[in-house]
Write an enzyme that holds these catalytic residues in place. Structure first.
Site, mmCIF file in Angstrom:
data_model
loop_
_atom_site.group_PDB
_atom_site.id
_atom_site.type_symbol
_atom_site.label_atom_id
_atom_site.label_comp_id
_atom_site.label_asym_id
_atom_site.label_seq_id
_atom_site.Cartn_x
_atom_site.Cartn_y
_atom_site.Cartn_z
ATOM 1 N N SER A 1 13.511 -7.379 4.881
ATOM 2 C CA SER A 1 13.632 -7.311 3.424
ATOM 3 C C SER A 1 12.703 -6.262 2.820
ATOM 4 C CB SER A 1 13.275 -8.660 2.801
ATOM 5 O OG SER A 1 14.042 -9.687 3.366
HETATM 6 N N1 SAH Z 1 13.203 -11.964 5.258
HETATM 7 C C1 SAH Z 1 13.866 -11.446 6.429
HETATM 8 C C2 SAH Z 1 15.250 -11.003 6.027
HETATM 9 C C3 SAH Z 1 16.268 -11.197 7.031
HETATM 10 S S1 SAH Z 1 17.879 -10.737 6.514
HETATM 11 C C4 SAH Z 1 13.068 -10.276 6.923
HETATM 12 O O1 SAH Z 1 12.316 -9.736 6.127
HETATM 13 O O2 SAH Z 1 13.187 -9.900 8.074
HETATM 14 C C5 SAH Z 1 18.665 -12.298 6.443
HETATM 15 C C6 SAH Z 1 18.880 -12.986 7.756
HETATM 16 O O3 SAH Z 1 19.663 -14.163 7.517
HETATM 17 C C7 SAH Z 1 19.618 -12.182 8.806
HETATM 18 O O4 SAH Z 1 18.839 -12.089 9.950
HETATM 19 C C8 SAH Z 1 20.897 -13.019 9.076
HETATM 20 O O5 SAH Z 1 21.325 -12.991 10.420
HETATM 21 C C9 SAH Z 1 20.457 -14.395 8.644
HETATM 22 N N2 SAH Z 1 21.548 -15.326 8.280
HETATM 23 C C10 SAH Z 1 22.683 -15.055 7.588
HETATM 24 N N3 SAH Z 1 23.412 -16.166 7.436
HETATM 25 C C11 SAH Z 1 22.742 -17.177 8.059
HETATM 26 C C12 SAH Z 1 22.985 -18.565 8.260
HETATM 27 N N4 SAH Z 1 24.064 -19.169 7.763
HETATM 28 N N5 SAH Z 1 22.071 -19.285 8.950
HETATM 29 C C13 SAH Z 1 20.950 -18.715 9.446
HETATM 30 N N6 SAH Z 1 20.655 -17.384 9.288
HETATM 31 C C14 SAH Z 1 21.542 -16.636 8.601
#
Ligand code: SAH
Length: 217
Positions: free
Chosen positions: A59
């Site tokens: 993010s």
């Molecule tokens: N705050 C994190 C952002 C990750 S992006 C960072 O800074 O690294 C959001 C993440 O949510 C992705 O890795 C994606 O695979 C995950 N995601 C999407 N839908 C999901 C679900 N239903 N359950 C669990 N994870 C999910």
């Protein structure tokens, strides 16, 4: 543009996204470079989202700061995170809930859910390098977080990193009364406070962009 973690924290403070000393301390302690892929190291402290593989991103720092300020974490809180991604936010959350040895809070814990196993493993490895003492607070769960994680419930706080079109019912049910959810909905960040059994207050901050929450796989 920031070239060090310290400069990134200063920038986030200057623009008002980091407001509290405690959050600044967390950002100082957890260096974002550990969570950014090798080939993007030179951009680790830019205030932008960066690709982490599998079509996902780490993010944007200002979004993480904004969400953590809204979440109001305290020592000893029990937290559910949906979307571990790189693990950067997970480590920040763990830092904010861990107790100092003088206090008598129960041992804090968080569950961090991720639907892509490779990212969950990568996050664990990154935290092991960046802040190994925090690993003992985090349980990584591989799976769909849209149904929450009943086994760990109830939670004081729930934070999501991927956007859906409404706040999942399971999250509301798995929250304590007095608890709070911070989640992306469409292009907004919403804050949901549970003020009684089945009573919720919601406010919304418009103008953000997130990867989608993928349900039911
Ligand atoms: N705050 C994190 C952002 C990750 S992006 C960072 O800074 O690294 C959001 C993440 O949510 C992705 O890795 C994606 O695979 C995950 N995601 C999407 N839908 C999901 C679900 N239903 N359950 C669990 N994870 C999910």
């Amino acid at each position: 543009m920031a070239h060090t973690n310290k400069e990134l924290v200063r920038e986030l403070r200057e623009v008002g996204y980091i407001k509290t000393d405690r959050i600044a301390e967390a950002f100082m302690a957890i260096d974002r470079a550990f969570f950014v892929p090798q080939e993007l190291q030179s951009r680790a402290y830019e205030n932008v989202a960066l690709p982490i593989g599998d079509a996902q991103t780490i993010s944007q720092p200002l979004v993480v700061a904004f969400m953590l300020e809204l979440l109001g974490l305290q020592e000893g809180h029990k937290v559910l995170e949906i979307g571990t991604g790189s693990g950067w936010k997970s480590a920040l959350v763990a830092f904010l809930i861990k107790t100092s040895s003088q206090t008598s809070h129960p041992k804090p814990c968080m569950y961090s859910m991720e639907r892509i196993p490779a990212l969950s493993h990568g996050a664990r490895n990154a935290i092991e390098s960046a802040a190994p003492d925090l690993l003992s607070y985090i349980t990584f769960i591989e799976g769909d977080g849209s149904k929450g994680y009943e086994r760990g419930a109830p939670y004081d706080r729930i934070i999501a990193a991927a956007a859906s079109d409404h706040v999942c019912e399971a999250w509301k049910n798995q929250l304590i009364i007095g608890g709070r959810i911070v989640a992306p909905i469409g292009e907004s960040i919403v804050v949901v406070d549970k003020t009684g059994k089945d009573v919720f207050e919601q406010r919304e901050y418009y103008g953000f962009s997130f990867v989608p929450l993928i349900k039911g796989e």
